[in-house]
Write a protein that holds these residues in place. Structure first.
Motif, PDB file in Angstrom:
ATOM      1  N   PHE A 161       0.828  -1.210   0.000  1.00 21.76           N
ATOM      2  CA  PHE A 161       0.000   0.000   0.000  1.00 21.76           C
ATOM      3  C   PHE A 161       0.864   1.263   0.000  1.00 21.76           C
ATOM      4  CE2 PHE A 161      -3.326  -2.914   0.888  1.00 21.76           C
ATOM      5  CZ  PHE A 161      -4.525  -2.280   0.621  1.00 21.76           C
ATOM      6  N   ALA A 162       2.100   1.152   0.487  1.00 16.17           N
ATOM      7  CA  ALA A 162       2.995   2.300   0.514  1.00 16.17           C
ATOM      8  C   ALA A 162       3.409   2.727  -0.891  1.00 16.17           C
ATOM      9  CB  ALA A 162       4.243   1.967   1.339  1.00 16.17           C
ATOM     10  N   LEU A 163       3.204   1.846  -1.864  1.00 17.06           N
ATOM     11  CA  LEU A 163       3.588   2.133  -3.251  1.00 17.06           C
ATOM     12  C   LEU A 163       2.429   2.672  -4.086  1.00 17.06           C
ATOM     13  CD1 LEU A 163       5.661  -1.130  -3.910  1.00 17.06           C
ATOM     14  CD2 LEU A 163       6.529   1.120  -3.212  1.00 17.06           C
ATOM     15  N   ILE A 164       1.233   2.612  -3.527  1.00 15.17           N
ATOM     16  CA  ILE A 164       0.053   3.044  -4.287  1.00 15.17           C
ATOM     17  C   ILE A 164       0.002   4.569  -4.345  1.00 15.17           C
ATOM     18  CG2 ILE A 164      -2.477   3.070  -4.325  1.00 15.17           C
ATOM     19  CD1 ILE A 164      -2.405   0.310  -3.007  1.00 15.17           C
ATOM     20  N   PRO A 165      -0.168   5.134  -5.532  1.00 14.81           N
ATOM     21  CA  PRO A 165      -0.217   6.598  -5.671  1.00 14.81           C
ATOM     22  C   PRO A 165      -1.302   7.220  -4.784  1.00 14.81           C
ATOM     23  CG  PRO A 165      -0.048   5.562  -7.821  1.00 14.81           C
ATOM     24  CD  PRO A 165      -0.293   4.450  -6.836  1.00 14.81           C
ATOM     25  N   GLY A 166      -0.941   8.295  -4.096  1.00 18.35           N
ATOM     26  CA  GLY A 166      -1.904   8.996  -3.250  1.00 18.35           C
ATOM     27  C   GLY A 166      -1.877   8.567  -1.798  1.00 18.35           C
ATOM     28  N   ILE A 167      -1.145   7.482  -1.490  1.00 19.11           N
ATOM     29  CA  ILE A 167      -1.063   6.997  -0.108  1.00 19.11           C
ATOM     30  C   ILE A 167       0.333   7.294   0.431  1.00 19.11           C
ATOM     31  CG2 ILE A 167      -1.150   4.993   1.414  1.00 19.11           C
ATOM     32  CD1 ILE A 167      -3.135   3.708  -0.438  1.00 19.11           C
ATOM     33  N   SER A 168       0.384   7.946   1.590  1.00 17.10           N
ATOM     34  CA  SER A 168       1.670   8.209   2.228  1.00 17.10           C
ATOM     35  C   SER A 168       2.256   6.896   2.750  1.00 17.10           C
ATOM     36  CB  SER A 168       1.501   9.190   3.391  1.00 17.10           C
ATOM     37  OG  SER A 168       2.687   9.270   4.142  1.00 17.10           O
ATOM     38  N   LEU A 173     -10.294  -1.096   2.436  1.00 19.90           N
ATOM     39  CA  LEU A 173      -9.576  -0.080   1.672  1.00 19.90           C
ATOM     40  C   LEU A 173      -9.247  -0.579   0.260  1.00 19.90           C
ATOM     41  CD1 LEU A 173      -6.990   1.513   4.162  1.00 19.90           C
ATOM     42  CD2 LEU A 173      -8.970   2.611   3.104  1.00 19.90           C
ATOM     43  N   ALA A 174      -8.792  -1.810   0.181  1.00 19.83           N
ATOM     44  CA  ALA A 174      -8.449  -2.387  -1.128  1.00 19.83           C
ATOM     45  C   ALA A 174      -9.669  -2.423  -2.032  1.00 19.83           C
ATOM     46  CB  ALA A 174      -7.879  -3.794  -0.943  1.00 19.83           C
ATOM     47  N   LEU A 175     -10.803  -2.803  -1.475  1.00 21.53           N
ATOM     48  CA  LEU A 175     -12.030  -2.892  -2.267  1.00 21.53           C
ATOM     49  C   LEU A 175     -12.446  -1.515  -2.780  1.00 21.53           C
ATOM     50  CD1 LEU A 175     -13.963  -5.140  -3.120  1.00 21.53           C
ATOM     51  CD2 LEU A 175     -15.382  -4.577  -1.135  1.00 21.53           C
ATOM     52  N   ILE A 176     -12.387  -0.505  -1.926  1.00 18.47           N
ATOM     53  CA  ILE A 176     -12.756   0.859  -2.320  1.00 18.47           C
ATOM     54  C   ILE A 176     -11.839   1.366  -3.430  1.00 18.47           C
ATOM     55  CG2 ILE A 176     -12.865   3.266  -1.538  1.00 18.47           C
ATOM     56  CD1 ILE A 176     -13.701   2.177   1.226  1.00 18.47           C
ATOM     57  N   LEU A 177     -10.534   1.166  -3.250  1.00 24.45           N
ATOM     58  CA  LEU A 177      -9.565   1.635  -4.234  1.00 24.45           C
ATOM     59  C   LEU A 177      -9.664   0.854  -5.540  1.00 24.45           C
ATOM     60  CD1 LEU A 177      -6.477   2.098  -1.872  1.00 24.45           C
ATOM     61  CD2 LEU A 177      -7.936   3.893  -2.818  1.00 24.45           C
ATOM     62  N   ALA A 178     -10.000  -0.424  -5.440  1.00 25.47           N
ATOM     63  CA  ALA A 178     -10.107  -1.259  -6.638  1.00 25.47           C
ATOM     64  C   ALA A 178     -11.243  -0.794  -7.542  1.00 25.47           C
ATOM     65  CB  ALA A 178     -10.314  -2.717  -6.237  1.00 25.47           C
ATOM     66  N   PHE A 179     -12.260  -0.194  -6.954  1.00 26.60           N
ATOM     67  CA  PHE A 179     -13.383   0.314  -7.743  1.00 26.60           C
ATOM     68  C   PHE A 179     -13.081   1.670  -8.381  1.00 26.60           C
ATOM     69  CE2 PHE A 179     -16.125  -2.781  -5.448  1.00 26.60           C
ATOM     70  CZ  PHE A 179     -16.762  -3.327  -6.553  1.00 26.60           C
ATOM     71  N   ALA A 211      -7.035   7.503  -3.993  1.00 28.13           N
ATOM     72  CA  ALA A 211      -6.535   7.640  -2.621  1.00 28.13           C
ATOM     73  C   ALA A 211      -6.075   9.068  -2.383  1.00 28.13           C
ATOM     74  CB  ALA A 211      -5.374   6.681  -2.407  1.00 28.13           C
ATOM     75  N   HIS A 212      -6.570   9.635  -1.304  1.00 26.28           N
ATOM     76  CA  HIS A 212      -6.146  10.984  -0.916  1.00 26.28           C
ATOM     77  C   HIS A 212      -5.931  10.992   0.588  1.00 26.28           C
ATOM     78  CE1 HIS A 212      -6.558  12.803  -4.833  1.00 26.28           C
ATOM     79  NE2 HIS A 212      -7.793  12.352  -4.952  1.00 26.28           N
ATOM     80  N   LEU A 213      -6.112  12.135   1.206  1.00 28.53           N
ATOM     81  CA  LEU A 213      -5.873  12.293   2.642  1.00 28.53           C
ATOM     82  C   LEU A 213      -6.730  11.347   3.475  1.00 28.53           C
ATOM     83  CD1 LEU A 213      -4.444  13.867   4.895  1.00 28.53           C
ATOM     84  CD2 LEU A 213      -6.304  15.560   4.773  1.00 28.53           C
ATOM     85  N   TRP A 214      -7.930  11.018   2.997  1.00 28.89           N
ATOM     86  CA  TRP A 214      -8.832  10.165   3.776  1.00 28.89           C
ATOM     87  C   TRP A 214      -8.197   8.797   4.073  1.00 28.89           C
ATOM     88  CZ3 TRP A 214     -10.713   5.524   1.817  1.00 28.89           C
ATOM     89  CH2 TRP A 214     -10.573   5.322   0.454  1.00 28.89           C
ATOM     90  N   VAL A 215      -7.414   8.279   3.131  1.00 31.46           N
ATOM     91  CA  VAL A 215      -6.749   6.991   3.354  1.00 31.46           C
ATOM     92  C   VAL A 215      -5.689   7.130   4.450  1.00 31.46           C
ATOM     93  CG1 VAL A 215      -5.354   5.151   2.340  1.00 31.46           C
ATOM     94  CG2 VAL A 215      -7.152   6.245   0.992  1.00 31.46           C
ATOM     95  N   ASP A 216      -4.916   8.207   4.377  1.00 29.89           N
ATOM     96  CA  ASP A 216      -3.877   8.431   5.383  1.00 29.89           C
ATOM     97  C   ASP A 216      -4.478   8.584   6.780  1.00 29.89           C
ATOM     98  OD1 ASP A 216      -1.995   8.351   3.364  1.00 29.89           O
ATOM     99  OD2 ASP A 216      -1.917  10.539   3.133  1.00 29.89           O
ATOM    100  N   VAL A 217      -5.643   9.220   6.851  1.00 33.21           N
ATOM    101  CA  VAL A 217      -6.310   9.387   8.152  1.00 33.21           C
ATOM    102  C   VAL A 217      -6.725   8.028   8.710  1.00 33.21           C
ATOM    103  CG1 VAL A 217      -8.369  10.282   9.313  1.00 33.21           C
ATOM    104  CG2 VAL A 217      -7.123  11.729   7.687  1.00 33.21           C
TER     105      VAL A 217
END
Length: 201
Positions: free
Chosen positions: A107-114, A160-166, A170-176
């Motif tokens: 997940f650290a490699l996915i764009p938009g996720i810190s 999280l994976a399911l939401i992103l897969a659709f 990913a933005h700040l909400w994922v980091d929170v």
């Protein structure tokens, strides 16, 4: 504190007939533990090598569920069918932390996720499981206390994976969400240490 781990007895009851058949077929607990770890590493590798392809994240929820089932199965084989062994205990604990790292670090490699909260979660998960194991070292039991155990982490990352897969970006909400998850794992560590020491005393 409420945790998905509390549902484990019901889950085991559903799995028991299948576990009995596996035991009759000669399948060992160590084989199941190893299979769960290899499945996790393979899945994590696929996601890590394709961080820009969100559709690969559809793999994660079923793999996380299967891993949870396999973890329950290996324990039942060991306890209920006389397959406990020192090697099995070591494989079980190592398999859990290896699987966590393999499935969550991509997940650290996915764009938009810190990467910071992802790495923090992985490190804290290892510390949390170590805190649980150390309960046995000081004369108590293996501790599973806390609000963000292995099953809870699997639920968070699977969702999280399911939401992103659709296709949701990913933005700040994922980091929170990940930061809160890390905080709750830290709470695990404190609770497990305190209760482990209290039990041993």
């Amino acid at each position: 504190m409420i945790s998905i781990y509390q549902l484990k007895p019901r889950f085991q009851k559903l799995l028991r007939p299948g576990v009995r058949r596996l035991a009759e077929a000669g399948v060992t607990a160590n084989q199941v533990t190893t299979a769960a770890a290899l499945l996790s590493v393979a899945t994590g590798a696929v996601i890590a090598l394709n961080p820009f392809v969100s559709s690969f994240l559809f793999l994660l929820p079923p793999v996380l569920f299967l891993r949870m089932a396999l973890n329950a199965v290996d324990g039942m084989l060991a306890r209920e069918h006389g397959l406990k062994s020192p090697l099995g205990q070591i494989l079980n604990e190592l398999g859990d932390v290896i699987s966590d790292a393999a499935l969550y670090l991509p997940f650290a490699l996915i764009p938009g996720i810190s990467p910071v909260p992802v790495v923090l979660i992985t490190v804290l998960a290892i510390v949390s499981e170590m805190a649980g194991v150390l309960g046995t070292v000081i004369g108590g039991s293996r501790r599973y206390d806390g609000p963000m155990g292995k099953s809870d982490r699997a639920f968070v990352f699977g969702l999280l994976a399911l939401i992103l897969a659709f296709g949701i970006e990913a933005h700040l909400w994922v980091d929170v969400i990940l930061s809160v998850t890390a905080l709750l794992i830290a709470v695990n560590v404190v609770i497990r240490v305190r209760r482990g020491v209290k039990e041993a005393e």
